[in-house]
Design an enzyme around this catalytic site. Structure first.
Site, mmCIF file in Angstrom:
data_model
loop_
_atom_site.group_PDB
_atom_site.id
_atom_site.type_symbol
_atom_site.label_atom_id
_atom_site.label_comp_id
_atom_site.label_asym_id
_atom_site.label_seq_id
_atom_site.Cartn_x
_atom_site.Cartn_y
_atom_site.Cartn_z
ATOM 1 N N GLU A 115 2.667 4.160 16.118
ATOM 2 C CA GLU A 115 3.048 5.380 15.628
ATOM 3 C C GLU A 115 1.990 6.364 15.999
ATOM 4 O O GLU A 115 0.784 6.244 16.199
ATOM 5 C CB GLU A 115 3.120 5.263 14.015
ATOM 6 N N ASN B 240 6.156 11.695 13.987
ATOM 7 C CA ASN B 240 6.379 12.128 12.579
ATOM 8 C C ASN B 240 6.822 13.540 12.642
ATOM 9 O O ASN B 240 6.493 14.424 13.583
ATOM 10 C CB ASN B 240 5.142 12.164 11.771
ATOM 11 N N GLU C 200 10.103 9.658 12.835
ATOM 12 C CA GLU C 200 9.696 9.465 11.387
ATOM 13 C C GLU C 200 9.967 10.597 10.405
ATOM 14 O O GLU C 200 9.363 11.615 10.886
ATOM 15 C CB GLU C 200 8.436 8.774 11.234
ATOM 16 N N ASP D 27 10.173 7.413 6.345
ATOM 17 C CA ASP D 27 8.891 7.074 6.134
ATOM 18 C C ASP D 27 8.577 7.207 4.677
ATOM 19 O O ASP D 27 9.357 7.834 3.809
ATOM 20 C CB ASP D 27 8.198 8.319 6.689
ATOM 21 N N GLU E 289 4.074 -0.319 6.026
ATOM 22 C CA GLU E 289 2.733 0.269 6.551
ATOM 23 C C GLU E 289 1.560 0.115 5.341
ATOM 24 O O GLU E 289 2.081 -0.207 4.342
ATOM 25 C CB GLU E 289 3.210 1.820 6.979
#
Ligand code: C2E
Ligand code: MG
Ligand code: MG
Length: 388
Positions: free
Chosen positions: A25, A95, A127, A157, A214
């Site tokens: 990520e 993101n 995400e 997310d 996560e």
């Protein structure tokens, strides 16, 4: 932005089924001369307020494209060096905020990148947090669908913090649910919290989505998730976010991460029970007569292709890694048969079968399902003892 002080850090993601690194990520930091490395929570809200988010997102996307190119070179060099040993392709997730989607900033640029063959659709994932989506469904829905149609995977997310209804979830084009790190951390504190995670994994499966966790900080949590069929993992237990150079070094070291299909095999046996229940429900509705049952329950659909069924997508997908295991290979015939039998069972119900025919068909299907479940159990035993 002008001084190029915004840098991306990469936090590795591991496939829990295979125990290998499958990507990272990308997390932004502001490397300020005076204040050191600043976390995104400190400056992203300011960027958003001052209307700079659009340019910032595009700049970060460029950095990710560069990183992806380097990772692809690594992959190509690896396969040249040893064609028998393929190097795992990496996927970087990025993101985004609702405005990035509403303005089409991201999808327009990604479209160009794909058309110019600068990236493959599998190089990149998007995400977006659950709360951001749920507060802006109307603004982001079209763009999410657009990205999905380009083959880009979309992850929800911080799942577990944004109050999405299961109804809404099933209508949004998400490929994966990424369990919030708070939810993951609380898992160890009570049985109920553990059950929350277990049902989130099952829900993702039932909606045809991948489950990702996560905030994994310990071996205990890592192993529990693995045993229950969670598919991907990220957290300090695996590695902290790091610079791109460090991420490349990280990839060249031979790390050992536990990986097993044991949780996924368990999910496959649940898939079979759900399949059986779907057929039973259709038979039950037929007995009740017309007009008193939900149409989707009375007349369910089974895809013609067994590969697209819930258990088939595992068997013909990631399950194939077990292709050298006898009890796995021997399941295929029963799997195809039970799928075909289910389809004819539904046709017979539609054409009005007799009680004896019904009993006979159910018995045949139950024999197949029973044999498949016992083969899955054998496979579980084998995975337990071999730690494969
Ligand atoms: P997120 O996307 O949920 O990212 C995970 C956050 O958890 C990251 O914080 C990461 O450093 C941290 N983390 C990872 N593993 C662990 C762990 O095991 N334990 C703990 N305690 N924390 C862990 P970070 O980098 O501060 O990012 C915070 C949030 O800022 C991100 O949450 C994401 O929503 C947002 N963000 C980060 N980069 C970007 C970006 O480029 N664009 C946008 N729009 N948002 C970003
Ligand atoms: Mg994230
Ligand atoms: Mg998160």
């Amino acid at each position: 932005m002008h001084n190029n002080e915004l840098v991306l850090y990469y936090q590795p993601k591991v496939c829990l089924l295979r125990g290998v690194v499958i990507g990272a990520e990308a997390l932004v930091r502001w490397s300020d001369r005076e204040h050191g490395l600043l976390a995104p929570d400190v400056f992203l809200p300011l960027a958003e307020k001052s209307g700079l988010l659009h340019d910032l997102t595009l700049k970060l996307l460029d950095q990710i494209v560069d990183a992806s190119k380097q990772l692809r070179e690594r992959e190509e060099l690896g396969s040249l060096a040893n064609p028998a040993l393929s190097v795992e392709p990496m996927s970087i997730s990025m993101n985004v905020a609702p405005n990035d989607l509403a303005s089409r900033t991201i999808s327009n640029r990604i479209k160009e990148l794909l058309a110019g063959r600068e990236i493959r659709s599998t190089d990149l994932q998007i995400e977006i947090t659950e709360s951001a989506v749920m507060g802006n469904v109307d603004r982001v829905y079209d763009d999410l669908c657009r990205l999905k149609s380009m083959g880009i995977k979309i992850l929800m997310d911080d799942f577990g913090t944004g109050y999405s209804s299961i109804d809404r979830l099933s209508q949004l084009p998400f490929d994966a649910l990424k369990l919030d790190q708070g939810v993951v951390k609380r898992m160890g504190t009570s049985r109920q919290n553990l059950d929350v995670v277990r049902s989130a994994i099952s829900m993702a499966r039932e909606l045809g989505m991948t489950s990702v966790a996560e905030g994994i900080e310990s071996a205990e949590i890592y192993n529990f998730l693995l045993a229950h069929g969670c598919e991907e993992a990220q957290g300090y237990f695996i590695a902290h976010p790091m610079s791109f150079a460090d991420f490349q070094d990280f990839l060249s070291v031979n790390h050992h991460f536990e990986g097993s299909q044991i949780g996924r095999v368990h999910q496959a046996s649940l898939d079979l029970l759900r399949y059986r229940k779907m057929l039973m429900d259709a038979a039950f509705c037929a007995r009740l007569g017309q007009g008193v049952s939900l149409k989707s329950v009375a007349d369910p659909e089974i895809d013609f292709d067994v590969r697209r069924s819930p258990i088939g997508s595992w068997y013909y997908g990631v399950g194939q890694q077990l292709a050298d295991v006898e009890s796995f290979v021997s399941m295929e015939d029963s799997l195809r048969k039970v799928h075909a039998d289910g389809r004819s069972f539904l046709q017979l119900i539609r054409s009005g079968m007799s009680a004896t025919e019904l009993e006979q068909s159910i018995s045949n299907i139950d024999i197949q399902i029973g044999s498949l479940i016992s083969q899955l159990h054998k496979l579980e035993h084998l995975l337990l003892t071999s730690r494969a």
